[in-house]
Design an enzyme around this catalytic site. Structure first.
Site, PDB file in Angstrom:
ATOM      1  N   HIS A   3      -2.935   8.267   7.402  1.00 20.13           N
ATOM      2  CA  HIS A   3      -2.630   7.068   8.522  1.00 20.13           C
ATOM      3  C   HIS A   3      -1.260   7.950   9.740  1.00 20.13           C
ATOM      4  CE1 HIS A   3      -5.608   3.773   7.519  1.00 20.13           C
ATOM      5  NE2 HIS A   3      -5.987   4.337   8.245  1.00 20.13           N
TER       6      HIS A   3
ATOM      7  N   HIS B 242      -6.344   6.759   0.592  1.00 20.35           N
ATOM      8  CA  HIS B 242      -6.829   5.304   0.277  1.00 20.35           C
ATOM      9  C   HIS B 242      -7.596   4.702  -0.390  1.00 20.35           C
ATOM     10  CE1 HIS B 242      -5.698   6.208   4.863  1.00 20.35           C
ATOM     11  NE2 HIS B 242      -4.560   5.374   4.616  1.00 20.35           N
TER      12      HIS B 242
ATOM     13  N   CYS C 142      -5.459   8.829  -3.797  1.00 18.82           N
ATOM     14  CA  CYS C 142      -3.275   8.764  -3.946  1.00 18.82           C
ATOM     15  C   CYS C 142      -4.185   8.328  -5.702  1.00 18.82           C
ATOM     16  CB  CYS C 142      -3.160   7.618  -3.545  1.00 18.82           C
ATOM     17  SG  CYS C 142      -1.746   7.400  -3.777  1.00 18.82           S
TER      18      CYS C 142
ATOM     19  N   GLU D 140      -7.810   0.387   2.360  1.00 15.80           N
ATOM     20  CA  GLU D 140      -8.154   1.096   0.256  1.00 15.80           C
ATOM     21  C   GLU D 140      -8.288  -0.457  -0.109  1.00 15.80           C
ATOM     22  OE1 GLU D 140      -3.557   0.377  -2.597  1.00 15.80           O
ATOM     23  OE2 GLU D 140      -3.265   1.469   0.046  1.00 15.80           O
TER      24      GLU D 140
ATOM     25  N   SER E 161      -0.778   2.548  10.157  1.00 14.56           N
ATOM     26  CA  SER E 161      -0.380   3.053   8.924  1.00 14.56           C
ATOM     27  C   SER E 161       0.648   1.294   8.371  1.00 14.56           C
ATOM     28  CB  SER E 161       0.389   3.738   8.917  1.00 14.56           C
ATOM     29  OG  SER E 161       1.725   3.627   7.613  1.00 14.56           O
ATOM     30  N   SER E 162       0.018   1.184   7.049  1.00 19.38           N
ATOM     31  CA  SER E 162       0.767   0.114   6.929  1.00 19.38           C
ATOM     32  C   SER E 162       1.554  -0.361   6.349  1.00 19.38           C
ATOM     33  CB  SER E 162      -0.576  -0.921   5.747  1.00 19.38           C
ATOM     34  OG  SER E 162      -0.195  -1.979   4.930  1.00 19.38           O
TER      35      SER E 162
ATOM     36  N   SER F 142       3.884   8.360   5.486  1.00 17.67           N
ATOM     37  CA  SER F 142       2.239   9.767   6.252  1.00 17.67           C
ATOM     38  C   SER F 142       2.790  10.144   7.331  1.00 17.67           C
ATOM     39  CB  SER F 142       1.165   8.580   6.020  1.00 17.67           C
ATOM     40  OG  SER F 142       1.288   7.405   7.184  1.00 17.67           O
TER      41      SER F 142
END
Length: 315
Positions: A47, A80, A102, A132, A229-230, A274
């Site tokens: 992201h 994700h 990942c 994710e 982006s979390s 990221s």
């Protein structure tokens, strides 16, 4: 010429790319080298719009679903993770595909499958709609995993049966929020099974710890990272929770509103997992043009994690 105001920049370390993001980007780059352009990527590989744009320029085509990909070109699944139905469909179509999930997300998938095979009902702590979370829930049949997003959800959750409970978590959550949710679940269900090792990834934890330390010493926090982006969003939240006066999430230096710096003597600067390092340098350069900058790197921990590339690219 008027003297410029002094600004101390406290630069968080670690910051920026984690091992999973670095691996995912390498997978796209090496796939283009191996098979030529275009190669397709299902969902943003990570992201960050700058990373996505650079890889697009190299020949990556980003799509949301597998049915947007032709059968005769390779496709990569994002860092994700994806539901099991996606590689199954790719195999059915005889596509070349590379899974860039990942390894720490894959660990969560394995944990959920283990709990399911042992007959437990599974709770996933995470944010609805995040790729994710979609990928993790898609490892098992529909309805098997229940999503708990916050403390209220944890208080109100009711098991569907008495066969036993287990929980897994999204890897990019707020460490403190997750501790609260887990403590509620464990108080309500003392026998709930937990991960062998915490699911929140090392990079998320380290970056949040660095922000906590810097937020005690700074007037303003800038987090470089995309709105999608979390882990970057969580860094901003952590700073505000620690009591910093103001915190902003920016894609790059062009997002800066210099009015934010009124009365600011110390800036805390970090980047989500990221966000590439050149964006950090861009912010520092922009600050140097406005202020007399003193730069101090605050290193809380060294990271030396490296993940292997998939076998298809190692050969």
């Amino acid at each position: 010429m008027l003297a410029r105001n002094a600004l101390e920049i406290l630069l968080a370390s670690p910051r920026g790319f984690c091992a999973g993001v670095d691996r995912a980007i390498q997978i796209v780059e090496q796939s283009i080298e191996k098979w030529g352009a275009p190669i397709y990527v299902r969902h943003e590989i990570v992201h960050n719009k700058h990373v996505v744009q650079r890889l697009s320029d190299l020949g990556a085509v980003f799509v949301e679903e597998l049915d947007e990909c032709p059968d005769d070109r390779p496709v990569i699944f994002s860092a994700h993770g994806v539901p099991k139905s996606v590689p199954k469909e790719a195999a059915k179509r005889n596509m070349i595909y590379v899974d860039a999930t990942c390894p720490l997300v894959s660990k969560v998938h394995v944990g959920a499958e283990r709990h399911y095979s042992e007959g437990r009902e599974i709770i996933l702590i995470g944010h609805e709609g995040h790729p994710e979370v979609i990928g993790t829930m898609g490892q098992l049949p529909d309805g098997v995993i229940s999503l708990v997003q916050d403390a209220d959800d944890a208080r109100n959750f009711m098991p569907k049966s008495d066969k036993g409970l287990a929980y897994v978590t999204q890897t990019t959550l707020s460490v403190d929020d997750t501790v609260e949710i887990v403590s509620i679940l464990e108080a309500r269900f003392p026998d709930i099974a937990k991960p062998h090792k915490e699911d929140i990834c090392y990079a998320t934890t380290n970056r949040q710890e660095a922000v906590k330390i810097l937020s005690q010493r700074a007037d303003l926090l800038l987090v470089i990272g995309s709105k999608t982006s979390s882990n970057s969003l969580r860094l901003k939240e952590v700073g505000l929770r620690e009591g910093i006066k103001a915190a902003h999430l920016i894609d790059d230096y062009s997002d800066i509103d210099w009015n934010w710096f009124d009365g600011v003597k110390t800036l805390a600067l970090t980047a989500g997992a990221s966000a590439p390092e050149d964006l950090v340098k861009g912010v520092i350069t922009a600050c140097n043009e406005k202020f007399e900058v003193t730069l101090t790197e605050v290193n809380i921990r060294n990271e030396d994690v490296v993940f292997k590339l998939p076998r298809a690219l190692e050969q």
